[in-house]
Write a protein that holds these residues in place. Structure first.
Motif, short mmCIF file in Angstrom:
data_model
loop_
_atom_site.label_atom_id
_atom_site.label_comp_id
_atom_site.label_asym_id
_atom_site.label_seq_id
_atom_site.Cartn_x
_atom_site.Cartn_y
_atom_site.Cartn_z
N LEU A 107 0.76 -1.26 0.19
CA LEU A 107 -0.22 -0.04 -0.03
C LEU A 107 0.80 1.45 0.02
O LEU A 107 0.40 2.22 -0.23
CB LEU A 107 -1.10 0.03 1.25
CG LEU A 107 -1.93 -1.13 1.33
CD1 LEU A 107 -2.81 -1.07 2.71
CD2 LEU A 107 -2.80 -1.18 0.03
N ARG A 108 2.26 0.96 0.34
CA ARG A 108 3.06 2.06 0.34
C ARG A 108 2.65 3.38 1.57
O ARG A 108 2.53 4.32 1.02
CB ARG A 108 3.23 2.89 -1.10
CG ARG A 108 3.96 2.07 -1.93
CD ARG A 108 4.16 2.57 -3.26
NE ARG A 108 5.34 3.46 -3.41
CZ ARG A 108 6.47 3.24 -3.42
NH1 ARG A 108 7.18 1.97 -3.32
NH2 ARG A 108 7.60 4.21 -3.43
N VAL A 109 2.17 2.82 2.55
CA VAL A 109 1.91 3.63 3.76
C VAL A 109 2.63 3.16 4.77
O VAL A 109 2.80 2.00 5.23
CB VAL A 109 0.29 3.34 4.09
CG1 VAL A 109 0.01 4.03 5.26
CG2 VAL A 109 -0.46 3.64 2.90
N ALA A 110 3.54 4.17 5.63
CA ALA A 110 3.80 4.00 6.67
C ALA A 110 3.25 4.55 7.80
O ALA A 110 2.48 5.61 7.87
CB ALA A 110 5.46 4.88 6.80
N ILE A 111 3.21 3.92 8.97
CA ILE A 111 2.40 4.06 10.32
C ILE A 111 3.49 4.32 11.33
O ILE A 111 4.29 3.32 11.66
CB ILE A 111 1.32 2.89 10.71
CG1 ILE A 111 0.42 2.63 9.48
CG2 ILE A 111 0.68 3.12 11.85
CD1 ILE A 111 -0.30 1.38 9.49
N GLU A 112 3.09 5.45 12.04
CA GLU A 112 3.74 5.75 13.38
C GLU A 112 2.99 6.00 14.35
O GLU A 112 1.93 6.06 14.39
CB GLU A 112 4.74 7.25 13.16
CG GLU A 112 5.43 7.12 11.72
CD GLU A 112 6.79 6.69 12.01
OE1 GLU A 112 7.06 5.98 13.07
OE2 GLU A 112 7.79 6.97 11.08
N TYR A 113 3.57 5.40 15.56
CA TYR A 113 2.76 5.51 17.01
C TYR A 113 3.62 6.56 17.70
O TYR A 113 4.59 6.34 18.33
CB TYR A 113 2.68 4.30 17.65
CG TYR A 113 1.63 4.23 18.77
CD1 TYR A 113 0.23 4.22 18.68
CD2 TYR A 113 2.37 4.27 20.04
CE1 TYR A 113 -0.26 4.20 19.89
CE2 TYR A 113 1.55 4.31 21.14
CZ TYR A 113 0.06 4.37 21.00
OH TYR A 113 -0.47 4.64 22.37
N ASP A 114 3.07 7.68 17.93
CA ASP A 114 3.63 8.64 18.75
C ASP A 114 3.13 8.89 20.08
O ASP A 114 1.76 9.15 20.30
CB ASP A 114 3.69 9.99 18.01
CG ASP A 114 4.09 9.95 16.44
OD1 ASP A 114 4.94 8.98 16.24
OD2 ASP A 114 3.69 10.79 15.54
N THR A 115 4.00 9.11 21.19
CA THR A 115 3.57 9.32 22.53
C THR A 115 4.42 10.48 23.09
O THR A 115 5.69 10.46 22.39
CB THR A 115 3.33 8.26 23.55
OG1 THR A 115 4.88 7.88 23.82
CG2 THR A 115 2.67 7.20 22.86
N VAL A 116 4.32 11.31 23.98
CA VAL A 116 5.25 12.14 24.50
C VAL A 116 6.17 11.41 25.26
O VAL A 116 7.39 12.05 25.76
CB VAL A 116 4.61 13.23 25.38
CG1 VAL A 116 3.68 14.16 24.37
CG2 VAL A 116 3.72 12.50 26.47
N GLY A 117 5.94 10.30 25.72
CA GLY A 117 7.10 9.32 26.47
C GLY A 117 7.00 9.73 27.82
O GLY A 117 6.11 10.41 28.39
#
Length: 275
Positions: A181-191
């Motif tokens: 699908l040429r899609v990148a997924i990122e999971y972001d938190t402030v840590g």
């Protein structure tokens, strides 16, 4: 003397006696005839001053990012008056223009002496990199697991080749890659300490996303906590749960279309039934 954009803006603030010497949109009409430059200009590379706040004749060095991913500095006048700018996109970028000339020379040499060495993956190609870090959190691993239960994708790839170095490497490492699908997924938190994906790290995230999009990929960031979206397809989430995956799949459909995404959903269901 030509100033950088921060010094130029400070001079205008002083001379005009105003915090905002030029309003957003003040020069929109003048810039509309240069759509390639509008596309190449990014406020986050220019002290967050928009292009419509800069007079086209201003004597100021601005930072530009071409469609391929080359970053370069030029004044508005230099950009507007590049030779042949109406004929091809590369003319708007000095590195692309020079590269086109070098490519013609290389092509001529290659016909006489074909290369025998194996080529590195080209820009936009997904591959497995030994340098990529392992999943950074249990939530990221959980998201990968839930997505893999619904959607068929090659989980062995963990890197995308890009045209410009990102922290010294011509590759980036998104959290999850959907190569077909040429899609990148990122999971972001402030840590744990509230320092992740904010400030300078947010600037790096934006640059990473630009490199991926220049290579033909789209990016979906799952933004947890109080993190605001960075791109058009980002999702806010409080926890990793099946409902989040439902929203993510709907977003994939919005990006690539129902027909393509449903094919990979059906392939996963067929594989599960066979088991």
């Amino acid at each position: 003397m030509t100033d950088n954009v921060a010094a130029w803006w400070a001079r205008r603030q002083f001379s005009k006696g105003a915090v905002v010497p030029y309003d957003v949109g003040e020069y929109r009409e003048q810039w509309q005839q240069f759509p390639a430059l509008i596309r190449q200009y990014h406020p986050d590379l220019n002290d967050f001053i928009t292009l419509t706040q800069i007079p086209p004749a201003a004597d100021v060095y601005l930072t530009w990012l071409c469609d391929v991913g080359h970053v370069f500095v030029a004044t508005p006048d230099e950009q507007r008056n590049r030779p042949g700018r109406t004929r091809r996109r590369s003319s708007w970028c000095p590195e692309c223009s020079a590269g086109a000339t070098r490519q013609r020379v290389r092509d001529a040499r290659a016909q006489a002496d074909p290369p025998t060495a194996l080529a590195l993956p080209g820009a936009g190609e997904a591959f497995h990199s030994a340098a990529a870090p392992r999943p950074a959190s249990a939530a990221e691993a959980r998201l990968r697991q839930l997505l893999a239960e619904r959607l068929e994708f090659d989980a062995s790839v963990n890197a995308v080749r890009v045209a410009r170095p990102f922290f010294g490497r011509l590759e980036v490492w998104p959290d999850i890659l959907l190569p077909d699908l040429r899609v990148a997924i990122e999971y972001d938190t402030v840590g744990r300490f509230g320092l992740e994906h904010v400030g300078r790290r947010e600037v790096a995230d934006r640059r990473k996303d630009r490199l991926l999009r220049a290579a033909g990929w789209e990016v979906v960031r799952i933004r947890a906590g109080k993190l605001l979206p960075l791109g058009p397809y980002d999702l806010a989430a409080s926890a990793v749960a099946p409902k989040l995956v439902d929203r993510l799949i709907d977003t994939l459909r919005a990006i690539r279309g129902d027909l393509i995404v449903n094919a990979y959903l059906d392939a996963r269901r067929s594989a599960s039934g066979a088991e």
